[in-house]
Design a protein around this motif. Structure first.
Motif, PDB file in Angstrom:
ATOM      1  N   VAL A 186       0.853  -1.192   0.000  1.00 13.07           N
ATOM      2  CA  VAL A 186       0.000   0.000   0.000  1.00 13.07           C
ATOM      3  C   VAL A 186       0.891   1.244   0.000  1.00 13.07           C
ATOM      4  O   VAL A 186       2.088   1.156   0.260  1.00 13.07           O
ATOM      5  CB  VAL A 186      -0.956   0.045   1.223  1.00 13.07           C
ATOM      6  CG1 VAL A 186      -1.935  -1.108   1.177  1.00 13.07           C
ATOM      7  CG2 VAL A 186      -0.173   0.037   2.538  1.00 13.07           C
ATOM      8  N   LYS A 187       0.303   2.379  -0.241  1.00 10.78           N
ATOM      9  CA  LYS A 187       1.005   3.651  -0.155  1.00 10.78           C
ATOM     10  C   LYS A 187       0.411   4.482   0.973  1.00 10.78           C
ATOM     11  O   LYS A 187      -0.766   4.344   1.310  1.00 10.78           O
ATOM     12  CB  LYS A 187       0.874   4.415  -1.480  1.00 10.78           C
ATOM     13  CG  LYS A 187       1.590   3.757  -2.653  1.00 10.78           C
ATOM     14  CD  LYS A 187       1.344   4.519  -3.936  1.00 10.78           C
ATOM     15  CE  LYS A 187       2.071   3.864  -5.104  1.00 10.78           C
ATOM     16  NZ  LYS A 187       1.723   4.497  -6.394  1.00 10.78           N
ATOM     17  N   GLY A 188       1.264   5.350   1.538  1.00 12.38           N
ATOM     18  CA  GLY A 188       0.769   6.285   2.543  1.00 12.38           C
ATOM     19  C   GLY A 188       0.487   5.675   3.895  1.00 12.38           C
ATOM     20  O   GLY A 188      -0.253   6.245   4.693  1.00 12.38           O
ATOM     21  N   LEU A 189       1.105   4.534   4.207  1.00 15.48           N
ATOM     22  CA  LEU A 189       0.878   3.860   5.495  1.00 15.48           C
ATOM     23  C   LEU A 189       2.204   3.377   6.047  1.00 15.48           C
ATOM     24  O   LEU A 189       2.963   2.684   5.357  1.00 15.48           O
ATOM     25  CB  LEU A 189      -0.083   2.688   5.325  1.00 15.48           C
ATOM     26  CG  LEU A 189      -0.463   1.921   6.600  1.00 15.48           C
ATOM     27  CD1 LEU A 189      -1.157   2.824   7.618  1.00 15.48           C
ATOM     28  CD2 LEU A 189      -1.354   0.727   6.261  1.00 15.48           C
ATOM     29  N   ARG A 190       2.485   3.768   7.288  1.00 16.22           N
ATOM     30  CA  ARG A 190       3.758   3.430   7.925  1.00 16.22           C
ATOM     31  C   ARG A 190       3.472   2.881   9.318  1.00 16.22           C
ATOM     32  O   ARG A 190       2.421   3.148   9.898  1.00 16.22           O
ATOM     33  CB  ARG A 190       4.631   4.685   8.044  1.00 16.22           C
ATOM     34  CG  ARG A 190       6.087   4.483   7.615  1.00 16.22           C
ATOM     35  CD  ARG A 190       6.865   5.782   7.742  1.00 16.22           C
ATOM     36  NE  ARG A 190       6.671   6.685   6.630  1.00 16.22           N
ATOM     37  CZ  ARG A 190       7.628   7.067   5.784  1.00 16.22           C
ATOM     38  NH1 ARG A 190       8.851   6.603   5.906  1.00 16.22           N
ATOM     39  NH2 ARG A 190       7.373   7.925   4.811  1.00 16.22           N
ATOM     40  N   VAL A 191       4.427   2.145   9.855  1.00 12.72           N
ATOM     41  CA  VAL A 191       4.340   1.654  11.236  1.00 12.72           C
ATOM     42  C   VAL A 191       5.558   2.155  11.999  1.00 12.72           C
ATOM     43  O   VAL A 191       6.694   2.008  11.529  1.00 12.72           O
ATOM     44  CB  VAL A 191       4.283   0.112  11.297  1.00 12.72           C
ATOM     45  CG1 VAL A 191       4.290  -0.371  12.749  1.00 12.72           C
ATOM     46  CG2 VAL A 191       3.037  -0.415  10.583  1.00 12.72           C
ATOM     47  N   VAL A 192       5.316   2.753  13.159  1.00 10.24           N
ATOM     48  CA  VAL A 192       6.417   3.229  14.014  1.00 10.24           C
ATOM     49  C   VAL A 192       6.122   2.813  15.451  1.00 10.24           C
ATOM     50  O   VAL A 192       5.456   3.528  16.208  1.00 10.24           O
ATOM     51  CB  VAL A 192       6.594   4.758  13.932  1.00 10.24           C
ATOM     52  CG1 VAL A 192       7.798   5.178  14.778  1.00 10.24           C
ATOM     53  CG2 VAL A 192       6.784   5.224  12.497  1.00 10.24           C
ATOM     54  N   ASP A 193       6.561   1.641  15.817  1.00  8.37           N
ATOM     55  CA  ASP A 193       6.482   1.167  17.206  1.00  8.37           C
ATOM     56  C   ASP A 193       7.284  -0.129  17.290  1.00  8.37           C
ATOM     57  O   ASP A 193       7.952  -0.524  16.326  1.00  8.37           O
ATOM     58  CB  ASP A 193       5.022   0.989  17.683  1.00  8.37           C
ATOM     59  CG  ASP A 193       4.207   0.020  16.833  1.00  8.37           C
ATOM     60  OD1 ASP A 193       4.802  -0.923  16.265  1.00  8.37           O
ATOM     61  OD2 ASP A 193       2.984   0.194  16.726  1.00  8.37           O
ATOM     62  N   ALA A 194       7.228  -0.813  18.440  1.00 10.30           N
ATOM     63  CA  ALA A 194       8.066  -2.004  18.632  1.00 10.30           C
ATOM     64  C   ALA A 194       7.689  -3.155  17.716  1.00 10.30           C
ATOM     65  O   ALA A 194       8.463  -4.108  17.579  1.00 10.30           O
ATOM     66  CB  ALA A 194       7.976  -2.464  20.095  1.00 10.30           C
ATOM     67  N   GLN A 246      12.505   0.004  26.165  1.00  8.21           N
ATOM     68  CA  GLN A 246      12.035   1.385  26.139  1.00  8.21           C
ATOM     69  C   GLN A 246      12.969   2.298  25.328  1.00  8.21           C
ATOM     70  O   GLN A 246      12.514   3.088  24.497  1.00  8.21           O
ATOM     71  CB  GLN A 246      11.896   1.908  27.573  1.00  8.21           C
ATOM     72  CG  GLN A 246      11.512   3.352  27.661  1.00  8.21           C
ATOM     73  CD  GLN A 246      11.303   3.863  29.088  1.00  8.21           C
ATOM     74  OE1 GLN A 246      10.554   4.789  29.293  1.00  8.21           O
ATOM     75  NE2 GLN A 246      11.963   3.272  30.065  1.00  8.21           N
ATOM     76  N   SER A 247      14.273   2.191  25.562  1.00 12.32           N
ATOM     77  CA  SER A 247      15.220   3.080  24.882  1.00 12.32           C
ATOM     78  C   SER A 247      15.173   2.884  23.366  1.00 12.32           C
ATOM     79  O   SER A 247      15.300   3.843  22.602  1.00 12.32           O
ATOM     80  CB  SER A 247      16.645   2.844  25.394  1.00 12.32           C
ATOM     81  OG  SER A 247      17.103   1.543  25.060  1.00 12.32           O
ATOM     82  N   VAL A 248      14.988   1.636  22.925  1.00 12.49           N
ATOM     83  CA  VAL A 248      14.984   1.352  21.493  1.00 12.49           C
ATOM     84  C   VAL A 248      13.693   1.872  20.845  1.00 12.49           C
ATOM     85  O   VAL A 248      13.708   2.355  19.716  1.00 12.49           O
ATOM     86  CB  VAL A 248      15.171  -0.160  21.230  1.00 12.49           C
ATOM     87  CG1 VAL A 248      15.300  -0.428  19.733  1.00 12.49           C
ATOM     88  CG2 VAL A 248      16.415  -0.677  21.948  1.00 12.49           C
ATOM     89  N   VAL A 249      12.576   1.798  21.570  1.00 16.65           N
ATOM     90  CA  VAL A 249      11.326   2.358  21.038  1.00 16.65           C
ATOM     91  C   VAL A 249      11.491   3.860  20.809  1.00 16.65           C
ATOM     92  O   VAL A 249      11.128   4.379  19.740  1.00 16.65           O
ATOM     93  CB  VAL A 249      10.147   2.077  21.994  1.00 16.65           C
ATOM     94  CG1 VAL A 249       8.874   2.752  21.477  1.00 16.65           C
ATOM     95  CG2 VAL A 249       9.897   0.578  22.136  1.00 16.65           C
ATOM     96  N   TYR A 250      12.049   4.554  21.783  1.00 20.64           N
ATOM     97  CA  TYR A 250      12.274   5.998  21.616  1.00 20.64           C
ATOM     98  C   TYR A 250      13.215   6.283  20.449  1.00 20.64           C
ATOM     99  O   TYR A 250      12.960   7.173  19.625  1.00 20.64           O
ATOM    100  CB  TYR A 250      12.862   6.592  22.892  1.00 20.64           C
ATOM    101  CG  TYR A 250      11.869   6.905  23.984  1.00 20.64           C
ATOM    102  CD1 TYR A 250      10.803   7.780  23.760  1.00 20.64           C
ATOM    103  CD2 TYR A 250      12.007   6.363  25.268  1.00 20.64           C
ATOM    104  CE1 TYR A 250       9.903   8.078  24.772  1.00 20.64           C
ATOM    105  CE2 TYR A 250      11.113   6.662  26.285  1.00 20.64           C
ATOM    106  CZ  TYR A 250      10.054   7.521  26.038  1.00 20.64           C
ATOM    107  OH  TYR A 250       9.160   7.825  27.041  1.00 20.64           O
ATOM    108  N   ALA A 251      14.332   5.551  20.388  1.00 20.81           N
ATOM    109  CA  ALA A 251      15.327   5.817  19.348  1.00 20.81           C
ATOM    110  C   ALA A 251      14.772   5.529  17.956  1.00 20.81           C
ATOM    111  O   ALA A 251      14.990   6.309  17.013  1.00 20.81           O
ATOM    112  CB  ALA A 251      16.584   4.982  19.607  1.00 20.81           C
ATOM    113  N   VAL A 252      14.045   4.436  17.804  1.00 20.62           N
ATOM    114  CA  VAL A 252      13.453   4.110  16.501  1.00 20.62           C
ATOM    115  C   VAL A 252      12.418   5.164  16.116  1.00 20.62           C
ATOM    116  O   VAL A 252      12.335   5.586  14.951  1.00 20.62           O
ATOM    117  CB  VAL A 252      12.836   2.699  16.525  1.00 20.62           C
ATOM    118  CG1 VAL A 252      11.928   2.472  15.315  1.00 20.62           C
ATOM    119  CG2 VAL A 252      13.944   1.641  16.554  1.00 20.62           C
TER     120      VAL A 252
END
Length: 611
Positions: A570-578, A590-596
């Protein structure tokens, strides 16, 4: 703020105002020309004393206004017990109800992300973002006097990130004995963990603001009153995203155009996004939202009556979590234990101390958990390279995937941490069917205990999480499949055997901290490997580090997102979490979630600039 204009599309819609979601919303809305909406299912609890007071965290668990409170399917390897999974249901997400532990992954661990197919993700690429999210405070004099902390490089830049990372002034003789015991066993930390080394006993930072002794979490850090005043940032709480909306009329890949939401009073509404929808609902709920939106395995979606937009059966698969085995030991008379908080008079006295001058004095404003990293160990101490290679060779036929081979290499290395040990200041109980995480941590027995916890940093087992219904209010089905790969049980049992070295009555820890002939939970002693395995079956739970359910890797290798965290197909859809982590990070995540999330924000900005 005046009435919100939902008729005008937002540039970005961030689904989930948790640890990662608020980072992304903050960074994208730094550009006043970019309009950002955050949609959070929980409420705003940033001023709630239960959230802000570190020592009151047990009061959050199992309560619907704070905690999603997921329960696993029965786990065959754990005597068919159900495992609880606390997840933050409020602004700040799980950073609002975690145990505040801030540790750093090893260089080898993050470099393995590149080895499994993500060339642009390694320790060097992520290192600047570990510095960006936090302000690291130097250890206070009492901590240095007691624990030494000689490995801490105080010349390193403190950073000026919004999350506060600090040490306590309340460490005690138990923490000191912990450091002495690991030094006695050849596991003394030699370098600062922020450099990518993870070996030996270290005093982890806690996400506590040392000026107020309050929890520092993504809501207090990234959604400050100043940020909340930005006219281009809208945060909608107590609103459930039911699905992502797509335009499939173009003939090419479907384009995410917005979301459908369900308000607290049951009203459904559609909200448009002109650039992107960003899923940041966490490793258990991001896959569920994808499936509710028609992105997932065809067989499951058709069974649930959900139209298929993209057939990708990897959604919700390859889920990883750190297993943690909790052994509690009765302490000697006079040795501190947080079990004293069972007495309401003690708790009231400490609350009075904490609130007396507005500076959060006393134990309720501190975290005194200590940790240690070790390579492969067993009842004899640090295992020889021959022992490690022999054990891994026995399972070589099952180590065929890129991930399994990467983990095998990490476990083979004497400088990479196979285990993380935690010194927890009170007793832990493991009911077969816990109502919430509170059932694990609230004292039941009259004696005072501490708990030694054994974490397997790189499990081979892979679980799953999937939508259980087309109803977005129904909880997903979470099956972590702990010890599904037999090597995990073999490794954990050896890690448990090493605990007997720590609690030896003639040693630096057991001899000074534990009661001679005192009680232990369970009563079993891990003298034999089979007994150690039974301890795992009785006493292993989750350490609340679920990740990997929308993994970043090539699609043909089981991926859901590419290296820029864009959802395949798909276009226009991203995932940003663990859920995007290709391999579980070493230690508390926790630190890696923040850094990513910080790095993802830059990727999103770069992609916008190139359009």
């Amino acid at each position: 703020m005046g009435p919100i204009d939902f008729d005008q599309p937002f540039d970005y819609i961030v689904v989930g105002g948790g640890t990662a979601g608020l980072v992304v919303a903050n960074r994208l809305s730094e550009n006043s020309n970019v309009r950002v909406l955050v949609i959070e299912a929980g409420a705003d609890k940033t001023a709630d004393p239960l959230v802000l007071t570190p020592g009151l965290v047990a009061g959050l668990y199992g309560k619907d206004e704070y905690d999603w409170n997921f329960i696993s399917t029965p786990q065959p390897s754990l005597n068919n017990r159900y495992i609880n999974q606390a997840r933050g249901k409020m602004l700040g997400g799980s950073s609002a109800l975690n145990f505040l532990m801030l540790v750093y992954p090893s260089k080898g661990n993050i470099d393995a992300w590149a080895e499994v197919g993500n060339k642009s993700w390694n320790f060097e690429a992520l290192a600047p973002y570990f510095r960006k999210f936090a302000t690291v405070h130097a250890p206070p004099a009492p901590a240095k006097d007691l624990l030494g902390l000689n490995y801490v490089d105080e010349g390193k830049p403190a950073g000026d990130g919004p999350v506060h990372a600090s040490y306590s002034e309340g460490y005690n003789a138990t923490n000191k004995a912990w450091f002495d015991a690991f030094a006695e066993l050849g596991l003394e930390a030699k370098s600062d963990p922020r450099d990518g080394t993870a070996l030996g006993a270290v005093q982890n930072h806690a996400t506590i603001d040392p000026s107020t002794h309050t929890r520092s979490f993504s809501a207090s850090a990234y959604y400050t009153p100043e940020v909340a005043k930005r006219p281009n940032l809208v945060v909608l709480t107590e609103t459930l995203v039911t699905k992502v909306l797509f335009d499939a009329s173009s003939g090419s890949e479907p384009i995410a155009t917005g979301v459908e939401v369900l308000s607290k009073d049951g009203q459904r509404q559609r909200i448009s996004a002109s650039v992107e929808v960003i899923l940041a609902a966490g490793a258990l709920q991001t896959p569920q939202i994808l499936e509710l939106s028609g992105v997932g395995g065809r067989e499951l979606l058709e069974k649930l009556g959900i139209p298929v937009i993209v057939d990708n059966p990897n959604v919700g698969e390859h889920l990883q979590d750190h297993p943690i085995v909790c052994q509690s030991f009765e302490v000697a008379d006079g040795v501190p234990s947080a079990d004293v908080l069972r007495d309401p008079n003690v708790l009231q006295a400490l609350l009075g101390l904490y609130t007396a001058d507005g500076r959060g004095a006393g134990p309720l404003g501190e975290s005194i958990i200590s940790i240690a990293y070790s390579p492969l160990v067993d009842g004899s101490g640090v295992a020889s390279p021959h022992t490690a290679s022999k054990l891994l060779a026995e399972h070589e036929a099952s180590l065929t995937t890129p991930s399994a081979r990467a983990i095998r290499n990490l476990i083979s290395s004497p400088t990479e941490p196979t285990f993380q040990y935690l010194l927890f200041p009170s007793q832990i109980h493991i009911p077969s069917n816990p109502a919430s995480m509170a059932d694990y941590i609230i004292p039941v027995l009259p004696e005072n205990y501490i708990t030694v916890m054994t974490i397997l940093n790189q499990p081979f087992s892979r679980g799953s999480v999937h939508a259980s219904s087309a109803d977005p209010r129904a909880a997903p089905v979470w099956d972590p499949k702990y010890n599904d790969h037999p090597l995990d049980l073999e490794l954990l049992a050896r890690g448990v055997q090493f605990v007997e070295r720590l609690v030896d009555p003639n040693g630096a820890f057991g001899g000074k901290v534990l009661k001679k002939g005192g009680k232990r939970l369970p009563e079993l002693k891990a003298d034999e490997l089979e007994t150690a395995k039974e301890i795992v079956r009785q006493r292993q739970i989750s350490v609340f580090h679920v990740s990997g359910s929308c993994g970043m890797r090539p699609k043909e290798d089981g991926g859901v997102v590419d290296e820029r965290l864009r959802v395949y197909g798909v276009k226009g859809l991203r995932v940003v979490d663990a859920s995007v982590f290709p391999l579980e990070p070493v230690g508390n995540i926790q630190s890696v979630v923040y850094a990513v999330a910080e790095r993802a924000s830059d990727l999103i900005k770069e992609d916008r600039a190139q359009k």
